[in-house]
Design an enzyme around this catalytic site. Structure first.
Site, mmCIF file in Angstrom:
data_model
loop_
_atom_site.group_PDB
_atom_site.id
_atom_site.type_symbol
_atom_site.label_atom_id
_atom_site.label_comp_id
_atom_site.label_asym_id
_atom_site.label_seq_id
_atom_site.Cartn_x
_atom_site.Cartn_y
_atom_site.Cartn_z
ATOM 1 N N ARG A 1 0.849 -1.184 0.000
ATOM 2 C CA ARG A 1 0.000 0.000 0.000
ATOM 3 C C ARG A 1 0.886 1.236 0.000
ATOM 4 O O ARG A 1 1.973 1.220 0.597
ATOM 5 C CB ARG A 1 -0.852 0.077 1.273
ATOM 6 C CG ARG A 1 -2.168 -0.642 1.228
ATOM 7 C CD ARG A 1 -3.161 0.023 0.258
ATOM 8 N NE ARG A 1 -4.416 -0.686 0.222
ATOM 9 C CZ ARG A 1 -4.675 -1.726 -0.572
ATOM 10 N NH1 ARG A 1 -3.771 -2.172 -1.420
ATOM 11 N NH2 ARG A 1 -5.862 -2.301 -0.550
ATOM 12 N N GLU B 1 -2.024 7.955 -4.091
ATOM 13 C CA GLU B 1 -2.302 7.568 -5.476
ATOM 14 C C GLU B 1 -3.758 7.903 -5.837
ATOM 15 O O GLU B 1 -4.615 7.907 -4.962
ATOM 16 C CB GLU B 1 -2.011 6.068 -5.677
ATOM 17 C CG GLU B 1 -2.923 5.155 -4.880
ATOM 18 C CD GLU B 1 -2.536 3.688 -5.008
ATOM 19 O OE1 GLU B 1 -1.365 3.340 -4.807
ATOM 20 O OE2 GLU B 1 -3.435 2.886 -5.287
ATOM 21 N N HIS C 1 -0.899 0.332 -9.687
ATOM 22 C CA HIS C 1 -1.689 -0.517 -8.766
ATOM 23 C C HIS C 1 -2.385 -1.649 -9.524
ATOM 24 O O HIS C 1 -3.622 -1.769 -9.512
ATOM 25 C CB HIS C 1 -2.710 0.339 -7.997
ATOM 26 C CG HIS C 1 -3.140 -0.294 -6.703
ATOM 27 N ND1 HIS C 1 -3.429 0.432 -5.563
ATOM 28 C CD2 HIS C 1 -3.340 -1.592 -6.367
ATOM 29 C CE1 HIS C 1 -3.786 -0.395 -4.585
ATOM 30 N NE2 HIS C 1 -3.739 -1.633 -5.059
HETATM 31 C C1 GLV Z 1 -5.378 -4.446 -3.788
HETATM 32 O O1 GLV Z 1 -4.570 -3.619 -3.559
HETATM 33 C C2 GLV Z 1 -6.101 -5.180 -2.790
HETATM 34 O O2 GLV Z 1 -5.973 -4.862 -1.594
HETATM 35 O O3 GLV Z 1 -6.823 -6.098 -3.157
#
Ligand code: GLV
Length: 328
Positions: A241, A270, A288
């Site tokens: 994250r 982000e 991401h």
């Molecule tokens: C993606 O970042 C998730 O947490 O599934």
């Protein structure tokens, strides 16, 4: 006949997921490309019993107080740092996430980002595309070894273990890890991973992969002090994250070659990216996408839909995060 519950799908999902939900609910969808502000989200949640979120929508006490009909928030992400879970529990609102279905796909991407970063794939491609390749030379884009080098993993949940198995069994890498709690001896043996403290992890890892959840406790778990403890030849990979790494400090460390390179799939604030990260050459940046294969993203959305149906129709959510709400 009882009125069917109303739900909101807070960001566009695949049509078959919408159709599945329409079999049970009055469904309000969100057009592709639209991201609601908090105020718009509150407005759209009026009268809704459930909402399918993506992990980017903040669910806190203020939103809950403004949406008294809400009973469940179903995240299609495994991470749920967008939830204030104690506030949800206090308001009697169930939270669910999407574990397991993305574990192997995300581990694949963690490895892809590690390989691309260590072997300078995107940096060398930019060089080639710019027409700068004039001759082959012995040290052209010479990178770091992956096989046989030491992999450090910070955060050793399901995804961390899946990465460790790939590293140990496929690439002959010694794997060291640090986690809030140590794995059982059986799990450590299955992924051939050795528990170390955080200082040793930083000091010994040739490649350091971050797979821990974001919380106040993990905010800037990797900042200037931690980067200074890493090898100057090390790579850092963040698929966890934004906010776990201090991106400004990382940009400085990359520019000054205090570490060799980084691969980042997630960023503080982000989709904004720290401008300094966009100008350093030794970083691989992706938007991401660690869980982004069509089958996996579909499975994540279906699991969120199944949680809405399981809870609102049958009283049995699949992956509840605060099951005490069910007991109450
Ligand atoms: C993606 O970042 C998730 O947490 O599934």
């Amino acid at each position: 006949m009882n009125q069917r519950p109303s739900i909101l799908i807070a960001r566009a999902v695949f049509p078959d997921v919408v159709e599945k939900l329409q079999q049970h609910f009055e469904v309000e969808t969100t057009p592709a490309g639209v991201v609601w502000s908090s105020a718009e989200l509150v407005q759209r949640l009026q009268g809704k019993a459930g909402v399918l979120t993506t992990g980017g929508e903040r669910i806190d006490a203020a939103l809950l107080a403004a949406c008294p009909h809400l009973k469940i928030v179903a995240n299609l992400a495994v991470g749920y740092n967008n939830f204030d879970l104690p506030a949800m529990t206090a308001a009697g609102v169930l939270g669910t996430n999407a574990p397991d279905v993305l574990t192997e796909t995300t581990a694949d991407f963690g490895f892809a980002l590690l390989m691309a970063t260590a072997r300078r794939v995107t940096e060398s491609e930019r060089f080639l595309r710019a027409g700068q390749w004039k001759e082959w030379s012995l040290d052209l884009f010479a990178g770091a070894e992956v096989h046989g080098s030491t992999l450090g993993i910070l955060g050793m949940g399901r995804i961390g273990q899946a990465i460790a198995r790939r590293a140990a069994h496929g690439f002959g890498m010694p794997v060291i890890y640090h986690n809030r709690s140590r794995l059982t001896p059986e799990l450590e043996a299955a992924c051939k991973a050795t528990y170390v403290d955080k200082a040793e992890l930083l000091r010994r890892a040739d490649h350091l992969l971050l797979v821990l959840p974001y919380s106040a406790a993990s905010h800037h778990a990797i900042g200037a002090a931690e980067l200074a403890q890493m090898k100057p030849t090390a790579t850092l990979i963040n698929i966890a994250r934004g906010g776990i790494v201090d991106d400004a400090a990382l940009a400085v460390a990359l520019r000054e070659r205090r570490i060799a390179a980084a691969g980042l799939d997630v960023f503080e604030g982000e989709p904004r990216v720290h401008p300094d990260l966009l100008t350093v050459p030794n970083v691989v940046l992706t938007p991401h996408i660690a869980s982004a294969t069509l089958p996996t993203r579909s499975a994540m959305a279906h699991l969120a839909a199944d949680n809405l149906i399981g809870f609102l129709v049958e009283g049995r959510p699949v992956t509840p995060l605060n099951p005490e709400v069910l007991a109450a």
